[in-house]
Design a protein around this motif. Structure first.
Motif, PDB file in Angstrom:
ATOM      1  N   GLN A 275       0.551   4.022  -7.234  1.00  0.00           N
ATOM      2  CA  GLN A 275      -0.463   4.950  -6.759  1.00  0.00           C
ATOM      3  C   GLN A 275      -0.924   4.591  -5.348  1.00  0.00           C
ATOM      4  O   GLN A 275      -1.209   5.466  -4.523  1.00  0.00           O
ATOM      5  CB  GLN A 275      -1.665   4.956  -7.706  1.00  0.00           C
ATOM      6  CG  GLN A 275      -2.759   5.958  -7.337  1.00  0.00           C
ATOM      7  CD  GLN A 275      -2.266   7.386  -7.405  1.00  0.00           C
ATOM      8  OE1 GLN A 275      -1.835   7.858  -8.461  1.00  0.00           O
ATOM      9  NE2 GLN A 275      -2.309   8.099  -6.289  1.00  0.00           N
ATOM     10  N   THR A 276      -0.980   3.293  -5.064  1.00  0.00           N
ATOM     11  CA  THR A 276      -1.398   2.843  -3.737  1.00  0.00           C
ATOM     12  C   THR A 276      -0.402   3.264  -2.666  1.00  0.00           C
ATOM     13  O   THR A 276      -0.780   3.649  -1.560  1.00  0.00           O
ATOM     14  CB  THR A 276      -1.560   1.307  -3.734  1.00  0.00           C
ATOM     15  OG1 THR A 276      -2.512   0.939  -4.729  1.00  0.00           O
ATOM     16  CG2 THR A 276      -2.034   0.811  -2.383  1.00  0.00           C
ATOM     17  N   VAL A 277       0.884   3.214  -3.010  1.00  0.00           N
ATOM     18  CA  VAL A 277       1.930   3.557  -2.044  1.00  0.00           C
ATOM     19  C   VAL A 277       2.120   5.062  -1.926  1.00  0.00           C
ATOM     20  O   VAL A 277       2.435   5.583  -0.845  1.00  0.00           O
ATOM     21  CB  VAL A 277       3.254   2.875  -2.457  1.00  0.00           C
ATOM     22  CG1 VAL A 277       4.404   3.319  -1.572  1.00  0.00           C
ATOM     23  CG2 VAL A 277       3.106   1.363  -2.397  1.00  0.00           C
TER      24      VAL A 277
ATOM     25  N   LEU B   3      -2.143  -3.639  -1.613  1.00  0.00           N
ATOM     26  CA  LEU B   3      -0.714  -3.838  -1.828  1.00  0.00           C
ATOM     27  C   LEU B   3      -0.333  -5.303  -1.666  1.00  0.00           C
ATOM     28  O   LEU B   3       0.407  -5.870  -2.482  1.00  0.00           O
ATOM     29  CB  LEU B   3       0.074  -2.978  -0.834  1.00  0.00           C
ATOM     30  CG  LEU B   3       1.589  -2.950  -0.989  1.00  0.00           C
ATOM     31  CD1 LEU B   3       1.972  -2.331  -2.315  1.00  0.00           C
ATOM     32  CD2 LEU B   3       2.224  -2.204   0.160  1.00  0.00           C
ATOM     33  N   ILE B   4      -0.848  -5.947  -0.625  1.00  0.00           N
ATOM     34  CA  ILE B   4      -0.443  -7.313  -0.315  1.00  0.00           C
ATOM     35  C   ILE B   4      -1.195  -8.348  -1.149  1.00  0.00           C
ATOM     36  O   ILE B   4      -0.613  -9.302  -1.670  1.00  0.00           O
ATOM     37  CB  ILE B   4      -0.644  -7.601   1.187  1.00  0.00           C
ATOM     38  CG1 ILE B   4       0.314  -6.743   2.008  1.00  0.00           C
ATOM     39  CG2 ILE B   4      -0.426  -9.078   1.501  1.00  0.00           C
ATOM     40  CD1 ILE B   4       0.135  -6.864   3.499  1.00  0.00           C
ATOM     41  N   ALA B   5      -2.501  -8.147  -1.299  1.00  0.00           N
ATOM     42  CA  ALA B   5      -3.343  -9.209  -1.862  1.00  0.00           C
ATOM     43  C   ALA B   5      -3.609  -9.058  -3.353  1.00  0.00           C
ATOM     44  O   ALA B   5      -3.154  -9.873  -4.154  1.00  0.00           O
ATOM     45  CB  ALA B   5      -4.665  -9.264  -1.097  1.00  0.00           C
ATOM     46  N   VAL B   6      -4.332  -8.015  -3.722  1.00  0.00           N
ATOM     47  CA  VAL B   6      -4.842  -7.923  -5.090  1.00  0.00           C
ATOM     48  C   VAL B   6      -3.724  -7.800  -6.123  1.00  0.00           C
ATOM     49  O   VAL B   6      -3.675  -8.566  -7.089  1.00  0.00           O
ATOM     50  CB  VAL B   6      -5.824  -6.741  -5.213  1.00  0.00           C
ATOM     51  CG1 VAL B   6      -6.378  -6.658  -6.630  1.00  0.00           C
ATOM     52  CG2 VAL B   6      -6.953  -6.878  -4.204  1.00  0.00           C
ATOM     53  N   ALA B   7      -2.822  -6.845  -5.914  1.00  0.00           N
ATOM     54  CA  ALA B   7      -1.764  -6.633  -6.899  1.00  0.00           C
ATOM     55  C   ALA B   7      -0.855  -7.858  -7.011  1.00  0.00           C
ATOM     56  O   ALA B   7      -0.477  -8.256  -8.122  1.00  0.00           O
ATOM     57  CB  ALA B   7      -0.950  -5.400  -6.524  1.00  0.00           C
ATOM     58  N   LEU B   8      -0.506  -8.479  -5.886  1.00  0.00           N
ATOM     59  CA  LEU B   8       0.334  -9.665  -5.931  1.00  0.00           C
ATOM     60  C   LEU B   8      -0.381 -10.830  -6.612  1.00  0.00           C
ATOM     61  O   LEU B   8       0.249 -11.618  -7.322  1.00  0.00           O
ATOM     62  CB  LEU B   8       0.752 -10.061  -4.511  1.00  0.00           C
ATOM     63  CG  LEU B   8       1.741  -9.107  -3.824  1.00  0.00           C
ATOM     64  CD1 LEU B   8       2.086  -9.617  -2.436  1.00  0.00           C
ATOM     65  CD2 LEU B   8       3.001  -8.938  -4.654  1.00  0.00           C
ATOM     66  N   HIS B   9      -1.684 -10.916  -6.421  1.00  0.00           N
ATOM     67  CA  HIS B   9      -2.447 -11.984  -7.068  1.00  0.00           C
ATOM     68  C   HIS B   9      -2.430 -11.814  -8.586  1.00  0.00           C
ATOM     69  O   HIS B   9      -2.220 -12.772  -9.334  1.00  0.00           O
ATOM     70  CB  HIS B   9      -3.884 -11.976  -6.555  1.00  0.00           C
ATOM     71  CG  HIS B   9      -4.737 -13.041  -7.161  1.00  0.00           C
ATOM     72  ND1 HIS B   9      -5.602 -12.783  -8.199  1.00  0.00           N
ATOM     73  CD2 HIS B   9      -4.846 -14.361  -6.916  1.00  0.00           C
ATOM     74  CE1 HIS B   9      -6.212 -13.899  -8.543  1.00  0.00           C
ATOM     75  NE2 HIS B   9      -5.775 -14.861  -7.781  1.00  0.00           N
TER      76      HIS B   9
END
Length: 369
Positions: A143-145, A164-170
């Protein structure tokens, strides 16, 4: 002994700082709620992240029954993250009752485990729950993309990149570590890294909130339905009163006049594959200037919404024209710039509250009166 003790103390300090920042973020976002799901879902997401900072801390994992609300906030936060991504990045999103069932499906497992239900100790149950968390994180990423290129709100575009970079990868890295290493086997160094990442994420969000215009990012406060649902005239969206965009810059009147001519006279919205990049190239402008002009000068938050507003006005005019009463609705949809009937029907119903057929019959009744 001193080394591990220092690590534990540092971990507690970092988690405490992260929790404080996340609660500040929640309070600041909630102040902007005013009926907007993205705002209070964002506040709930921050509270859930604070709960996660508590739940993921090292030490014995046999909490008392009164700890149940914290566990529910922690485990259910994956569903909140998914819903927040939809509410933030899809302006047509509406919360449905079944969304609550997704959240409840996640929180049942830790709640049952806390109450002593035997089935929760089976390894398959844990894998299924963690799999659901990963799936929801991936859906939030999608949804973010989605529609990133057509997003006209600069603050929201930056938020997409951060998520995209921080929260989801964490989230993905944390769940993966638990699956591979095991919840009770995570070394103190990884716990410290986890708490440090939480503080960094919370600090970045807090700074973004201080710099951002939340009314612009979150969108206008919801209002009632349009006064005239069957009017064939074009009524462009307008920015909410009192909104002051960051890096405020008046839209170029000449550029707005050129856009109006391209849409109203040349009907450029009918062109297949028209993107904001294509339009910017035709105008000889960088994309960010064109996005800023359409967003701030005309009040649109999404380029596709901007095009569809013109397409729908074109279709309404054709459906209300007695001379085109025998023209198939599919032909009208394609002539207006839509690529197929399904998206046209959905957009038309969302805009007018009627199907195209109902709209045409209502127009025939007015013309015959």
């Amino acid at each position: 002994m001193g080394g591990p003790g220092i690590l534990v103390t540092l971990d507690i300090a970092l988690r405490g700082a992260g929790i404080a920042l996340l609660l500040i973020v929640a309070a600041a976002t909630l102040r902007q709620a005013r009926g907007r799901p993205a705002a209070w879902l964002g506040a709930l997401l921050a509270v859930g992240a604070a709960a996660y900072a508590v739940c993921s801390s090292p030490g014995p994992h046999d909490p008392p029954v009164w700890f149940a609300p914290v566990l529910m906030l922690c485990t259910g936060n994956a569903a909140i993250f998914w819903l927040f991504a939809q509410a933030m990045f899809d302006d047509s999103f509406r919360l449905r009752p079944w969304h609550a069932l997704v959240w409840m499906g996640l929180v049942v497992w830790p709640l049952a485990h806390l109450l002593g239900a035997g089935f929760t100790s089976h390894w398959l149950v844990g894998v299924l729950v963690r799999g659901a968390v990963i799936l929801l994180a991936l859906l939030a990423l999608a949804q973010t993309v989605r529609d990133w290129g057509s997003d006209l709100v600069e603050g929201r575009r930056r938020l997409r990149l951060f998520i995209l970079i921080a929260v989801a990868l964490h989230i993905a890295a944390t769940v993966t570590a638990e699956l591979v290493i095991g919840t009770d086997q995570v070394p103190m160094s990884l716990h410290l890294l986890n708490s440090g990442a939480l503080v960094a994420i919370a600090a970045i969000i807090a700074m973004l909130l201080l710099q951002a215009d939340l009314d612009s990012v979150l969108g206008p406060t919801p209002v009632g339905p349009a006064a005239d649902a069957v009017s064939p005239t074009l009524q462009p969206a307008r920015p909410p009163l009192g909104t002051v965009a960051p890096e405020d810059e008046p839209a170029d009147p000449a550029l707005l006049a050129t856009l109006d001519r391209l849409m109203a006279v040349d009907r450029l919205y009918r062109q297949e594959g028209l993107t904001i990049g294509v339009l910017a190239g035709r105008l000889g402008l960088p994309e960010y200037r064109l996005r800023r002009a359409i967003n701030r000068g005309l009040g649109y938050r999404n380029f596709n919404e901007y095009l569809n507003r013109h397409r729908l006005a074109d279709a309404k005019q054709a459906l209300a024209d007695p001379g085109q009463a025998e023209v198939p609705i599919l032909t009208i949809a394609l002539d207006s710039g839509f690529q197929s009937l399904g998206p046209f029907n959905r957009a038309f119903k969302a805009d007018t509250g009627m199907t195209p057929t109902e709209y045409r019959k209502a127009a025939e009744g007015r013309n015959g009166a």
